[in-house]
Scaffold this motif. Structure first.
Motif, PDB file in Angstrom:
ATOM      1  N   ALA A  13      -5.090  -3.750  16.801  1.00 41.51           N
ATOM      2  CA  ALA A  13      -5.911  -4.376  17.799  1.00 41.51           C
ATOM      3  C   ALA A  13      -7.472  -3.571  17.517  1.00 41.51           C
ATOM      4  CB  ALA A  13      -5.493  -3.781  19.298  1.00 41.51           C
ATOM      5  N   LYS A  17      -9.834  -8.543  13.687  1.00 36.72           N
ATOM      6  CA  LYS A  17      -9.119  -9.772  12.946  1.00 36.72           C
ATOM      7  C   LYS A  17      -9.686 -10.974  13.335  1.00 36.72           C
ATOM      8  CE  LYS A  17      -5.121  -8.507  14.698  1.00 36.72           C
ATOM      9  NZ  LYS A  17      -5.745  -7.364  15.063  1.00 36.72           N
ATOM     10  N   THR A  35      -2.476 -15.661  15.297  1.00 37.49           N
ATOM     11  CA  THR A  35      -1.137 -15.959  15.540  1.00 37.49           C
ATOM     12  C   THR A  35      -0.517 -15.142  16.902  1.00 37.49           C
ATOM     13  OG1 THR A  35      -0.303 -13.978  14.025  1.00 37.49           O
ATOM     14  CG2 THR A  35      -0.235 -15.942  13.081  1.00 37.49           C
ATOM     15  N   GLY A  36      -1.526 -14.160  17.216  1.00 37.94           N
ATOM     16  CA  GLY A  36      -1.378 -13.216  18.359  1.00 37.94           C
ATOM     17  C   GLY A  36      -1.400 -14.039  19.620  1.00 37.94           C
ATOM     18  N   TYR A  39       1.843 -15.051  20.761  1.00 43.09           N
ATOM     19  CA  TYR A  39       2.714 -14.213  21.448  1.00 43.09           C
ATOM     20  C   TYR A  39       2.099 -14.020  22.988  1.00 43.09           C
ATOM     21  CZ  TYR A  39       5.010 -13.142  17.149  1.00 43.09           C
ATOM     22  OH  TYR A  39       5.654 -13.316  15.975  1.00 43.09           O
ATOM     23  N   ARG A  40       0.836 -13.840  22.785  1.00 44.41           N
ATOM     24  CA  ARG A  40       0.111 -13.706  24.247  1.00 44.41           C
ATOM     25  C   ARG A  40       0.551 -15.159  25.197  1.00 44.41           C
ATOM     26  NH1 ARG A  40      -4.481 -10.407  24.927  1.00 44.41           N
ATOM     27  NH2 ARG A  40      -4.761  -8.990  22.895  1.00 44.41           N
ATOM     28  N   ARG A  91      -5.958 -13.542  27.671  1.00 41.15           N
ATOM     29  CA  ARG A  91      -6.845 -12.456  27.147  1.00 41.15           C
ATOM     30  C   ARG A  91      -6.712 -11.462  28.359  1.00 41.15           C
ATOM     31  NH1 ARG A  91      -6.625 -12.932  22.285  1.00 41.15           N
ATOM     32  NH2 ARG A  91      -6.589 -15.076  21.854  1.00 41.15           N
ATOM     33  N   VAL A  99       2.900  -8.502  26.473  1.00 40.47           N
ATOM     34  CA  VAL A  99       2.872  -8.956  25.251  1.00 40.47           C
ATOM     35  C   VAL A  99       3.867  -8.298  24.092  1.00 40.47           C
ATOM     36  CG1 VAL A  99       0.792  -8.420  23.890  1.00 40.47           C
ATOM     37  CG2 VAL A  99       1.875 -10.528  23.341  1.00 40.47           C
ATOM     38  N   ALA A 103       6.974  -9.846  21.787  1.00 38.72           N
ATOM     39  CA  ALA A 103       6.998  -9.690  20.448  1.00 38.72           C
ATOM     40  C   ALA A 103       8.208  -8.767  19.741  1.00 38.72           C
ATOM     41  CB  ALA A 103       5.453  -9.222  19.911  1.00 38.72           C
ATOM     42  N   ARG A 109      10.199 -14.187  17.327  1.00 41.09           N
ATOM     43  CA  ARG A 109       9.601 -13.962  16.130  1.00 41.09           C
ATOM     44  C   ARG A 109       9.826 -15.057  15.208  1.00 41.09           C
ATOM     45  NH1 ARG A 109       6.523  -9.433  16.693  1.00 41.09           N
ATOM     46  NH2 ARG A 109       5.568 -10.025  14.441  1.00 41.09           N
ATOM     47  N   GLY A 132      -2.674 -11.740  12.163  1.00 40.74           N
ATOM     48  CA  GLY A 132      -1.902 -11.092  13.085  1.00 40.74           C
ATOM     49  C   GLY A 132      -1.309  -9.824  12.666  1.00 40.74           C
ATOM     50  N   ARG A 133       0.157  -9.497  12.713  1.00 42.29           N
ATOM     51  CA  ARG A 133       0.406  -8.311  12.278  1.00 42.29           C
ATOM     52  C   ARG A 133       1.570  -8.294  11.290  1.00 42.29           C
ATOM     53  NH1 ARG A 133      -2.239  -7.992  16.201  1.00 42.29           N
ATOM     54  NH2 ARG A 133      -2.485  -6.551  18.128  1.00 42.29           N
ATOM     55  N   ASP A 134       2.004  -9.507  10.839  1.00 38.09           N
ATOM     56  CA  ASP A 134       3.194  -9.477   9.880  1.00 38.09           C
ATOM     57  C   ASP A 134       2.979 -10.888   8.934  1.00 38.09           C
ATOM     58  OD1 ASP A 134       3.496 -11.434  11.554  1.00 38.09           O
ATOM     59  OD2 ASP A 134       5.753 -11.022  11.707  1.00 38.09           O
ATOM     60  N   ARG A 160     -13.307  -3.039  21.596  1.00 33.99           N
ATOM     61  CA  ARG A 160     -12.329  -3.506  22.610  1.00 33.99           C
ATOM     62  C   ARG A 160     -13.049  -3.416  24.242  1.00 33.99           C
ATOM     63  NH1 ARG A 160      -7.605  -6.492  21.528  1.00 33.99           N
ATOM     64  NH2 ARG A 160      -9.242  -7.792  20.309  1.00 33.99           N
ATOM     65  N   ARG A 179      -0.385  -0.359  23.293  1.00 31.47           N
ATOM     66  CA  ARG A 179       0.073  -1.461  22.838  1.00 31.47           C
ATOM     67  C   ARG A 179       0.394  -1.372  21.283  1.00 31.47           C
ATOM     68  NH1 ARG A 179      -2.451  -6.287  21.539  1.00 31.47           N
ATOM     69  NH2 ARG A 179      -4.442  -5.883  22.406  1.00 31.47           N
ATOM     70  N   ASP A 183       3.795  -2.014  19.412  1.00 35.91           N
ATOM     71  CA  ASP A 183       3.841  -2.999  18.372  1.00 35.91           C
ATOM     72  C   ASP A 183       4.344  -2.394  16.991  1.00 35.91           C
ATOM     73  OD1 ASP A 183       2.886  -5.191  19.972  1.00 35.91           O
ATOM     74  OD2 ASP A 183       1.077  -4.861  19.525  1.00 35.91           O
TER      75      ASP A 183
END
Ligand SMILES: Nc1ncnc2c1ncn2[C@@H]1O[C@H](COP(=O)(O)OP(=O)(O)O)[C@@H](O)[C@H]1O
Ligand SMILES: Nc1ccn([C@@H]2O[C@H](COP(=O)(O)OP(=O)(O)O)[C@@H](O)[C@H]2O)c(=O)n1
Length: 230
Positions: A13, A17, A35-36, A39-40, A91, A99, A103, A109, A132-134, A160, A179, A183
């Motif tokens: 985060a 990204k 992609t987040g 999930y959000r 947001r 979230v 996830a 997923r 995203g993450r993956d 942030r 988070r 995650d």
């Protein structure tokens, strides 16, 4: 039409990204897939149904009628659930808090990953930056360009915090680190998988980070073209 070129970008985060991917996509004339946001949006949908997102069975249940739509246009970013435009609502801190629970559910997923692949394949674009993450490891491990975008934790927290006016900086930082910790028990987005290029934006400004990503895309795609020709 041939499949779009995928530029896969992962990271924690606040690493940049979304903003960097969007700007790099504009420069390349590519689509941009956040992609987040899926999930959000599912977390938002679960909260609308009064569901506790730490309960996997309830999350799965509510994911059955999750009507999600997202634009891949970097200049017209919108996220919808059914008739609702949730671009801003996803947001909100309450969604960010919920979230990770969503996830964490493997069946969720799998189904969102299938959706991401379909969105990219049907984008009609030459290329898509997927972040995203993956993405570098699971969604598009064969992408010709794979990047891990990082920055020091305190720098990410400061970035942030600067975006959020409804909470004090310390609360934003604490929520973000909580988070990330949650995650990272599901997906490792803090170490680069083999073949993934690290872009560390700690000491780079926004434009420099976009340039660094574009450099990897140019180099990566040249490497790929070379590989294609023997
Ligand atoms: N290299 C950078 N230097 C300074 N600010 C940045 C940089 N990259 C991104 N930002 C800003 O940091 C904030 C968080 O970036 P964002 O793209 O939302 O990160 P992520 O999607 O990884 O959570 C945004 O306000 C963005 O404009
Ligand atoms: N590929 C992805 C993207 C996001 N996520 C989840 O979705 C959440 C929101 O992702 P995001 O990219 O909008 O988060 P930020 O990096 O913008 O803070 C993350 O905290 C993860 O729980 C995921 O599990 N896998």
């Amino acid at each position: 039409m041939t499949d779009p070129v995928i530029v896969a970008i992962d990271g924690p985060a606040g690493s940049g990204k979304s903003s960097v991917s969007k700007q790099a996509a504009r420069a390349l004339g590519f689509g941009y897939l956040d992609t987040g946001a899926a999930y959000r949006a599912l977390a938002w949908h679960a909260l609308e149904h009064g569901i506790d997102t730490s309960d996997a069975a309830s999350v799965l249940d509510v994911s059955g009628d999750f009507d999600f739509a997202i634009s891949l246009d970097p200049d017209a970013y919108t996220v919808r659930v059914g008739a609702a435009d949730v671009t801003e609502a996803i947001r909100e801190p309450r969604v960010a808090e919920a979230v990770s629970g969503v996830a964490r559910v493997p069946a969720v997923r799998e189904s969102v990953n299938a959706l991401f692949r379909a969105l990219v394949a049907g984008s009609g674009r030459r290329g898509v930056i997927v972040e995203g993450r993956d993405i570098t490891t699971v969604v598009a491990p064969d992408a010709p360009v794979r990047i891990l975008l990082t920055a020091a934790p305190e720098v990410r927290a400061a970035r942030r915090s600067a975006e959020v006016s409804t909470q004090d900086a310390a609360s934003v930082a604490a929520a973000m680190h909580k988070r990330d910790a949650s995650d990272s028990s599901v997906v490792d987005f803090l170490t680069a998988a083999p073949g993934v290029t690290v872009v560390d934006s700690t000491d780079l400004d926004f434009e420099q980070t976009v340039e660094a990503v574009l450099d990897v895309v140019r180099t990566g795609r040249r490497t790929q073209v070379g590989a294609d020709h023997g």
